[in-house]
Design an enzyme around this catalytic site. Structure first.
Site, PDB file in Angstrom:
ATOM      1  CB  SER A  28      -0.898   0.033   1.238  1.00 47.05           C
ATOM      2  OG  SER A  28      -1.605   1.266   1.335  1.00 47.05           O
ATOM      3  CE1 TYR A  64      -3.902  -1.972   5.045  1.00 48.92           C
ATOM      4  CE2 TYR A  64      -3.267   0.245   4.358  1.00 48.92           C
ATOM      5  CZ  TYR A  64      -3.647  -1.053   4.046  1.00 48.92           C
ATOM      6  OH  TYR A  64      -3.774  -1.428   2.726  1.00 48.92           O
TER       7      TYR A  64
END
Length: 255
Positions: free
Chosen positions: A148, A161
């Site tokens: 990501s 995250y």
């Protein structure tokens, strides 16, 4: 009319881990149209069966599945060996296993933080260790892994995250450095926010990237044996700017 048989390219053998995620499903639809052989792994049996049935109708030459909790690292060797045996080989392993997690809860409770880190980092490292060794033995194969853009710099809104994805990206970079000389490709996929079921409740989700366009970019990057893919492409310059904001300024921003 010539009766000489025409040379054909055998269907690619693709293992998909986390096959019911929105991005993975969209990518698999492209591969099904190309006639690929697919082995799909996911946790939800009902969703997995529906995805498998859809891919068969779209033209996949072979589809097999396994219901598994990929957080259970003890089961990885047997699961992966079964998948490779079912496909009679493997050309591509596509890892789309991960969770956004609850940042607010993770700030309060270490167990929540640890679970995010386990799902997004520890479990993929376990899977990739086995898969990389398999590919190195055969001096061929592609490992395509969804990380990501959030991993490029920690931000207060999603740093649990983001840190899990930062660790994954660093691991993939080192793995690439190790196995590229053995004929194995490692692709780090860094999406920005994508419009899927996982992001449906996030603010401004209607402005997120189209999942089918993201999938097309991923397939193209795999075909071109790229190392890193920012998708959509504009995230590469955006994250370059964000990474280079001085810390004394960055820590005062609401990102």
């Amino acid at each position: 009319m010539s009766t000489t048989p025409q040379a054909t390219t055998p269907p690619r053998k693709i293992l998909v881990l986390g096959a019911t995620s929105g991005i993975a499903e969209a990518t698999c639809r492209i591969w099904a149209f190309q006639g690929a052989s697919l082995f799909l792994v996911a946790r939800n049996a009902e969703k997995l069966a529906a995805v498998a049935a859809d891919l068969k109708t779209r033209g996949a030459s072979y589809v097999d599945t396994a219901v598994a909790d990929l957080d259970d690292t003890d089961q990885h060797p047997a699961l992966l060996a079964h998948a490779v045996n079912s496909l009679t080989g493997m050309d591509i392993a596509y890892l789309a296993h991960g969770v956004l997690g609850d940042q607010t809860e993770a700030e309060r409770d270490f167990n929540t933080a640890a679970q995010i880190l386990h799902t997004n980092f520890v479990a993929p490292v376990s899977l990739l260790t086995w898969l990389a060794n398999f590919c190195v033995q055969r001096r061929a194969g592609t490992l395509a892994v969804i990380s990501s853009v959030a991993g490029d710099r920690g931000r207060k809104s999603n740093y649990l995250y983001g840190s899990s994805k930062a660790g994954l990206s660093a691991f993939l970079g080192g793995l690439r450095n190790r196995v590229d000389r053995e004929g194995v490709t490692v692709l780090t996929i860094k999406p920005g926010p994508v419009k899927t079921a996982m992001t449906a409740n996030m603010p401004k989700s209607e402005k997120f990237a189209d999942v089918d366009s993201v999938a097309e970019s991923i397939v193209s990057a795999i075909d071109k044996r790229k190392d890193i893919l920012y998708v959509p492409f504009q995230w590469q310059p955006i994250m370059f700017i964000i990474r280079n904001i001085p810390e004394r300024i960055f820590k005062k921003l609401n990102l």
